[in-house]
Motif scaffolding. Structure first.
Motif, PDB file in Angstrom:
ATOM      1  N   VAL C  63       0.801  -1.221   0.000  1.00 31.23           N
ATOM      2  CA  VAL C  63       0.000   0.000   0.000  1.00 31.23           C
ATOM      3  C   VAL C  63       0.832   1.269   0.000  1.00 31.23           C
ATOM      4  N   ASN C  64       1.780   1.367   0.955  1.00 31.61           N
ATOM      5  CA  ASN C  64       2.444   2.661   1.128  1.00 31.61           C
ATOM      6  C   ASN C  64       3.675   2.814   0.293  1.00 31.61           C
ATOM      7  N   VAL C  65       3.671   2.169  -0.840  1.00 31.61           N
ATOM      8  CA  VAL C  65       4.907   2.108  -1.587  1.00 31.61           C
ATOM      9  C   VAL C  65       4.969   3.249  -2.590  1.00 31.61           C
ATOM     10  N   ASP C  66       6.175   3.649  -2.970  1.00 32.55           N
ATOM     11  CA  ASP C  66       6.341   4.663  -4.003  1.00 32.55           C
ATOM     12  C   ASP C  66       6.134   3.961  -5.346  1.00 32.55           C
ATOM     13  N   ARG C  67       4.971   4.202  -5.990  1.00 32.10           N
ATOM     14  CA  ARG C  67       4.580   3.310  -7.071  1.00 32.10           C
ATOM     15  C   ARG C  67       5.549   3.285  -8.233  1.00 32.10           C
ATOM     16  N   THR C  68       6.039   4.452  -8.625  1.00 24.43           N
ATOM     17  CA  THR C  68       6.918   4.451  -9.790  1.00 24.43           C
ATOM     18  C   THR C  68       8.189   3.684  -9.505  1.00 24.43           C
ATOM     19  N   LEU C  69       8.796   3.991  -8.341  1.00 27.39           N
ATOM     20  CA  LEU C  69      10.069   3.351  -8.041  1.00 27.39           C
ATOM     21  C   LEU C  69       9.910   1.851  -7.887  1.00 27.39           C
ATOM     22  N   PHE C  70       8.794   1.444  -7.274  1.00 24.70           N
ATOM     23  CA  PHE C  70       8.600   0.017  -7.051  1.00 24.70           C
ATOM     24  C   PHE C  70       8.540  -0.744  -8.355  1.00 24.70           C
ATOM     25  N   ARG C  71       7.819  -0.164  -9.329  1.00 22.78           N
ATOM     26  CA  ARG C  71       7.707  -0.864 -10.611  1.00 22.78           C
ATOM     27  C   ARG C  71       8.999  -0.755 -11.383  1.00 22.78           C
ATOM     28  N   LEU C  72       9.753   0.322 -11.139  1.00 24.78           N
ATOM     29  CA  LEU C  72      10.950   0.561 -11.931  1.00 24.78           C
ATOM     30  C   LEU C  72      12.094  -0.367 -11.547  1.00 24.78           C
ATOM     31  N   GLY C  73      12.122  -0.786 -10.274  1.00 29.90           N
ATOM     32  CA  GLY C  73      13.246  -1.559  -9.766  1.00 29.90           C
ATOM     33  C   GLY C  73      13.647  -2.750 -10.617  1.00 29.90           C
ATOM     34  N   PRO C  74      12.728  -3.695 -10.841  1.00 31.94           N
ATOM     35  CA  PRO C  74      13.139  -4.869 -11.622  1.00 31.94           C
ATOM     36  C   PRO C  74      13.553  -4.522 -13.042  1.00 31.94           C
ATOM     37  N   ILE C  75      12.864  -3.572 -13.651  1.00 28.26           N
ATOM     38  CA  ILE C  75      13.210  -3.227 -15.034  1.00 28.26           C
ATOM     39  C   ILE C  75      14.620  -2.680 -15.084  1.00 28.26           C
ATOM     40  N   LEU C  76      14.929  -1.820 -14.101  1.00 24.71           N
ATOM     41  CA  LEU C  76      16.256  -1.228 -14.073  1.00 24.71           C
ATOM     42  C   LEU C  76      17.315  -2.280 -13.802  1.00 24.71           C
ATOM     43  N   SER C  77      16.931  -3.338 -13.108  1.00 26.12           N
ATOM     44  CA  SER C  77      17.921  -4.362 -12.813  1.00 26.12           C
ATOM     45  C   SER C  77      18.137  -5.271 -13.995  1.00 26.12           C
ATOM     46  N   PHE C  78      17.122  -5.413 -14.842  1.00 30.14           N
ATOM     47  CA  PHE C  78      17.230  -6.393 -15.905  1.00 30.14           C
ATOM     48  C   PHE C  78      17.842  -5.820 -17.166  1.00 30.14           C
ATOM     49  N   THR C  79      17.532  -4.556 -17.491  1.00 27.17           N
ATOM     50  CA  THR C  79      17.978  -4.038 -18.788  1.00 27.17           C
ATOM     51  C   THR C  79      19.493  -3.916 -18.922  1.00 27.17           C
ATOM     52  N   PRO C  80      20.199  -3.343 -17.935  1.00 22.47           N
ATOM     53  CA  PRO C  80      21.630  -3.181 -18.195  1.00 22.47           C
ATOM     54  C   PRO C  80      22.408  -4.482 -18.281  1.00 22.47           C
ATOM     55  N   VAL C  81      21.820  -5.613 -17.892  1.00 21.25           N
ATOM     56  CA  VAL C  81      22.640  -6.814 -17.995  1.00 21.25           C
ATOM     57  C   VAL C  81      22.603  -7.400 -19.389  1.00 21.25           C
TER      58      VAL C  81
END
Lengths: 147, 222, 314
Positions: C63-81
């Motif tokens: 509930v109390n999560v920062d929505r953009t950052l939460f969704r962004l995390g995995p994408i940011l981790s996967f693309t640069p590899v």
């Protein structure tokens, strides 16, 4: 300073030794058994739920329906009923049920029976979908085994 | 042998439920031989491993004084340098006839407790071998009256369980129902030293300490 | 070029499936049991079924999560590899793009992973995730220095940053024989950089919290998981290129294309080694981990560079 290098060498050697052990274990045979597909023998001493003993000479049960097992069971899960049959002086067994959901496998009934009419069975893989499947009718199980 | 897991419903007043057979003796001897061969592996993989030593040395030091204050028993006590084993200090049952040693640690840290337990493995194997060699014949259960009447008074008896001293305290009042029965478990006292031991330590160290104290929580929570 | 990217992306998924299966089988055999056996012949389809299960899970967003950052995390981790795999020379003619500064590009891409962890940890609004994320960041940053320094030794010897030319410079003799210390330091730091055991305090069942990807379920978790395996593959292939001679090996027909066979053999040998390490050693405590990097790895890699520079000058 000396400890720095000795730590490094001794530690490094221990790490390599450990890796050799794991590599050796990789090549050793498996010690597990794929259970539902293969089974291992179970010791005859195993204590499953109780069953009536099939006396080989009389080819029937030895129970005299005295009710000692019913009275001594700490969980009250055995029900014994005898009935009078014409032509015989003593009562014969009419009903013997075991409620296995309450049984704690203590063995009091087996020890206390005066005619040694009860024994432990060897059933270990019991699974069912309802509680009623574990209300065993032991007399019927014996009658199925009579040749 | 007992018919189920561990010693389920195996003990009776006056002895045990049934005797052991030859197959059991053979299987035990084979097991002893197998275990002795694996000491080398355990030592190379765990005891000498530098990562393990770094995580267990000088962590969670229990001083002998603190151990006595909290009533810690078993391998935890022996790891701190006090050689107290009920089988040697207040022997019971058949232990006086066996020849074994009691390993003792020096500093009282996690590594010492671990080494005490590992050395006890070998001593236990020696006891088992001596027991198998001198197995007597005869009944396994003595005759006990059906209704036991307890004499008035109290009595305390302790055995050396795997984790420490397990003792039963019984108070009788002349009838067949005891007035009080208290079971003292070793894990409760072993756990009680954690608040003092855990002042200002790192979180991963807490895991090491709890592992080395060998607590059995169901025992505490009866 | 587009064709190469498509092949590489599909290869990443294949690689994750194969490595996941290999890891479980090896873990099983080291513990003297069989690994997965039920699905498919000896459990080959196990990872496929796992993937289906993960995709089918509900994407929980707390509930109390920062929505953009939460969704962004995995994408940011996967693309640069994915990007480093574009510059690695799989064989003489099989390389998507040969950059002049290939090595520098690879190192900078792995550094973006640090930011991905921070984003994931912060966006979870969970103090345990934040702890795990900060520890992971400290670990990654600390171990980048030995990686760079050991790579520098190879660069000094080959005189170039481009990966293709480094492989070609190993025609006569592989660099592992000339720089064994740098190889060892690089492998250890690579394992630490990808958060693999025994350095996996931020990630696997860590002591009280599940690390920075506690709050992720289903697809998010599997993206982190894919990212980790691909990162391992990247580390192993860079080690092969720098030290083990890339695609050099006994000659094969169509040698220019089939050099990839030797390349993969070497890479999977290194990966096997990394998997074995995981199932042999206990976890290293966090301050001991950083101690190890600063007090042991950095001085040795610096000394290594000094000796290399002196020897080259003479």
């Amino acid at each position: 300073m000396k400890r720095y290098f000795s730590d490094l060498f001794v530690g490094g050697k221990s790490l390599v030794d450990g890796l050799v052990v794991t590599l050796k274990a990789l090549c050793q045979p498996i010690v597990t058994v794929q259970y539902p597909r293969e089974e291992i023998d179970i010791t005859p001493n195993f204590r499953g739920h109780i069953d009536l003993v099939l006396d080989p000479e009389k080819n029937t049960f030895r129970c005299i329906s005295c009710g000692m097992c019913e009275r001594s069971c700490p969980s009250e899960c055995i029900r014994v009923k005898g009935k009078k049959v014409e032509g015989k002086k003593k009562k014969t067994l009419a009903l013997f049920t075991l409620d296995f959901t309450k049984c704690s496998l203590c063995g009091t009934c087996v020890e206390i029976c005066p005619t040694q009419a009860l024994e432990f069975s060897n059933e270990y893989n019991l699974a069912a979908f309802s509680k009623e499947a574990f209300h065993y009718d032991i007399l019927k199980r014996l009658e199925e085994r009579i040749i | 042998m007992t018919g189920s897991r561990l010693t389920y419903c195996y003990y009776r007043f006056g002895g045990v439920y049934q005797d052991i057979d030859d197959k059991f003796v053979e299987a035990t001897r084979a097991f002893i031989k197998r275990l002795r061969k694996r000491y080398d592996i355990y030592e190379k993989l765990v005891t000498k491993n530098i990562i393990f030593i770094k995580r267990a040395e000088n962590i969670g030091i229990i001083s002998p004084d603190m151990a006595i204050r909290y009533g810690i028993t078993g391998p935890n006590l022996r790891g701190s340098g006090i050689a107290y084993d009920i089988r040697k200090n207040e022997p019971y049952s058949v232990y006086p006839e066996f020849d074994f040693e009691v390993p003792v640690g020096e500093r009282g840290d996690c590594l010492d407790r671990y080494m005490v337990r590992v050395s006890e493995m070998e001593q236990s194997l020696r006891i088992i071998e001596q027991a198998l060699d001198t197995l007597p014949d005869g009944p396994v259960r003595s005759k006990v009256p059906k209704k036991i009447k307890l004499a008035p008074g109290d009595c305390n008896f302790a055995v050396e369980a795997a984790r420490g001293e397990l003792s039963y305290y019984l108070v009788g009042d002349g009838t067949s129902v005891p007035y009080r029965l208290k079971i003292r478990v070793p894990s409760y006292s072993n756990l009680s030293c954690l608040p003092e031991l855990g002042q200002g330590i790192l979180l991963p160290d807490l895991v090491s300490i709890m592992g080395s104290l060998d607590l059995v929580i169901p025992e505490i929570d009866r | 070029m587009v064709f190469a990217v498509i092949i590489i992306i599909s290869f990443i998924f294949l690689n994750a499936v194969m490595m996941g299966y290999l890891e479980r089988k090896i873990a099983g055999h080291v513990q003297r049991r069989l690994g997965p056996m039920e699905v498919g012949f000896h459990g080959i389809l196990q990872l496929v079924v796992d993937g289906v299960k993960l995709v089918g899970k509900e994407l929980l967003v707390p509930v109390n999560v920062d929505r953009t950052l939460f969704r962004l995390g995995p994408i940011l981790s996967f693309t640069p590899v994915i990007l480093p795999l574009l510059v690695i020379p799989f064989s003489e003619k099989l390389q998507a793009r040969d950059l002049n500064l290939g090595l520098l590009f690879i190192v900078s891409m792995t550094s973006i992973n640090v930011m991905a962890i921070l984003v994931a940890g912060w966006g979870s609004n969970n103090k345990y995730s934040m702890f795990g994320a900060m520890r992971a960041v400290a670990q990654s940053i600390a171990y980048e220095i030995p990686i760079l320094l050991s790579m520098l030794a190879v660069i000094l010897m080959a005189n170039t940053f481009s990966l293709k030319e480094i492989v070609e410079a190993q025609q006569k003799i592989w660099f592992i024989l000339l720089q064994p210390l740098a190889f060892i330091i690089y492998i250890i730091s690579g394992v630490a950089e990808t958060n693999r055991a025994p350095f996996d305090l931020p990630e696997a069942e860590s002591e009280l919290t599940a690390g920075f990807h506690t709050e992720y379920s289903g697809m998010g978790f599997s993206l982190f998981f894919l990212g980790e395996y691909t990162n391992m593959f990247t580390v192993a292939s860079v080690a092969t290129v720098l030290f083990l001679g890339g695609w050099h090996g006994p000659p094969l027909p169509y040698g220019e294309y089939l050099g990839i066979v030797w390349f993969f053999l070497k890479v999977y040998f290194l990966l096997f080694f990394m998997i074995m390490i995981r199932w042999t050693y206990p976890r290293v405590r966090f301050d001991q981990l950083l101690n190890f990097a600063w007090k042991y790895l950095v001085p040795f890699s610096l000394a290594n560079i000094l000796i290399t520079a002196v020897v080259i000058k003479l």
